[in-house]
Design an enzyme around this catalytic site. Sequence first.
Site, short mmCIF file in Angstrom:
data_model
loop_
_atom_site.label_atom_id
_atom_site.label_comp_id
_atom_site.label_asym_id
_atom_site.label_seq_id
_atom_site.Cartn_x
_atom_site.Cartn_y
_atom_site.Cartn_z
N ALA A 72 0.82 -1.22 0.00
CA ALA A 72 0.00 0.00 0.00
C ALA A 72 0.85 1.26 0.00
O ALA A 72 0.41 2.32 0.40
CB ALA A 72 -0.91 0.00 1.23
N ARG A 117 -3.01 9.35 -9.43
CA ARG A 117 -4.11 9.52 -10.38
C ARG A 117 -5.47 9.72 -9.71
O ARG A 117 -6.45 10.05 -10.36
CB ARG A 117 -4.17 8.31 -11.33
CG ARG A 117 -3.19 8.43 -12.48
CD ARG A 117 -3.11 7.15 -13.29
NE ARG A 117 -2.41 6.08 -12.56
CZ ARG A 117 -2.30 4.83 -12.99
NH1 ARG A 117 -2.86 4.47 -14.13
NH2 ARG A 117 -1.64 3.93 -12.29
N TYR A 163 -38.98 15.46 13.61
CA TYR A 163 -37.58 15.25 13.98
C TYR A 163 -37.54 14.64 15.37
O TYR A 163 -37.99 15.26 16.35
CB TYR A 163 -36.78 16.56 13.94
CG TYR A 163 -35.37 16.33 14.46
CD1 TYR A 163 -34.52 15.44 13.81
CD2 TYR A 163 -34.90 16.94 15.62
CE1 TYR A 163 -33.25 15.18 14.28
CE2 TYR A 163 -33.64 16.68 16.11
CZ TYR A 163 -32.81 15.79 15.43
OH TYR A 163 -31.56 15.52 15.91
N ASN A 196 -47.93 7.85 19.82
CA ASN A 196 -48.20 8.41 18.51
C ASN A 196 -47.60 9.81 18.41
O ASN A 196 -47.93 10.68 19.23
CB ASN A 196 -49.72 8.46 18.27
CG ASN A 196 -50.04 8.72 16.81
OD1 ASN A 196 -49.54 9.68 16.23
ND2 ASN A 196 -50.84 7.87 16.22
N GLN A 214 8.11 1.44 3.63
CA GLN A 214 9.03 1.35 2.50
C GLN A 214 9.52 2.78 2.23
O GLN A 214 8.74 3.63 1.79
CB GLN A 214 8.28 0.80 1.27
CG GLN A 214 9.16 0.64 0.05
CD GLN A 214 8.36 0.37 -1.22
OE1 GLN A 214 7.16 0.64 -1.30
NE2 GLN A 214 9.04 -0.16 -2.24
#
Length: 455
Positions: A11, A17, A360, A371, A77
Amino acid sequence: MAAPLLTIVLAAGKGTRMRSATPKVLHAVAGRSMLGHVLDRGRTLAPQRQAVVVGPDMAMVAAEAQAAGDEVETFIQPDQRGTADAVLAAAPALKAHRGDVLVLFADTPLLRTETLERMREVLEAGAGVAVLGFEAVDPTGYGRLLTDGAGAVVAVREHADANEEERRVRLCNAGVMAFRVPDLLGLLGRIGSDNAKGELYLTDAVGLARGDGHIVRTVVCCEEEVLGVNSRDQLAVAEGVWQQRRRLEAMRDGATLIAPETVWFSYDTVIGRDVTIEPNVFIGPGVVIEDRVTIHANSHIVGRQGKYREGLRIREGASVGPFARLRPGADIGREVHIGNFVEVKNAVIEAGAKANHLAYIGDGRVGAGANIGAGTIFCNYDGFDKHQTEIGAGAFIGSNSSLVAPVKIGDGAYVASGSVITKNVPPDALALSRTPQEVREGWAAKYRARRKRKS
Ligand code: UD1
Ligand code: CA
């Protein structure tokens, strides 16, 4: 018994790109980083260890790798000198390991476990090296698998190094390689950089292994599975392939998708039986949908997002949408109805409760069978902190009510339409907070008559 396994995930490439401030392998497919997908695939083979090779300035990538599991270890690396050099960056892991080694690329998120298992079987059967190949529709850019008269692979030729005749070969290197050679480090150490790119090619291991008398075998899979993502358009292709697979799986497992191509899942979506999902539904990470749930059209359901990590559950027989939005921490109880333009965040809706239109519901609890009328708002935020709203079982909240948190509505209580509730309401009480209505008999008729005379 399969030999102990070490996976090495490469990785360290920059992924220029993608044109992104985010490292390529952290870009997501189905709500999870490509690196996460690859590590997860590796894990299905029960490796002793997964080594991830990252570049020097990739703390985020290393963190993502580490978060994937305890068996993961990262290696840096320092310079991107090629895929063989990348594998050598994980030398300490290789030195400590006795057994098979599987090398994967972190930008190839669609690999299947079965394919990786086939690679291991080839090693089991005596090969020193296994190479994953595929027939490319357009092989440009890929390494070609060069075979002898008997069909055995003799070498991998990178596109840049291939001659005209070699470029006509359509069997390409997918990038996945598996090894069972006694001294892999020694073999990799012999790879040079005398090639078009001046890089250390891992693929050169094929020719060297053959030279040492090892058997090299190819496993062939379909091109779709080894799609390597280098750009955003390829990322979208990978997403499409992943989604298509998941939709088929959902339907095989007993869900009805009326227009499957318009339903989007996440890597961790859990779906029960006899679930129906109507068109245009987006399901983000952290969502569990139990049996007999119906998700009506155009609903947006996300269980984990940014700092909100709670997850989300829709329990048996519940109905959600159309046009509903469920957010992290929503717990939609059995047989609950959440209707159009209702948003639920961090709230428990207990069995049989209903919020059928325009509401909400944030930070709180709605008791069983309650309800919630149209236009009800849980006013949970004071500009600094979030506060809780508790609604008791069987309570009735009249339309267009504002419940200013923190506030509690007792079991069975009524809140009159249009109320602004700032104080707790006892069980079975009526709370009403609105300007009393005034009625002036005959006023409208008189008014109209007056206006008509003037004109
Ligand atoms: C590679 C293969 C090619 C194959 C193709 C399949 C080699 C030499 N070539 O080419 O045969 O057809 O994949 O997609 O292996 N990486 C590092 N450090 C490096 C270089 C690369 O970690 O120094 C990582 C990248 O992050 C990436 C992977 O290795 O995950 C592959 O590198 P990339 O440069 O994309 O290889 P290709 O040119 O695509
Ligand atoms: Ca590549």
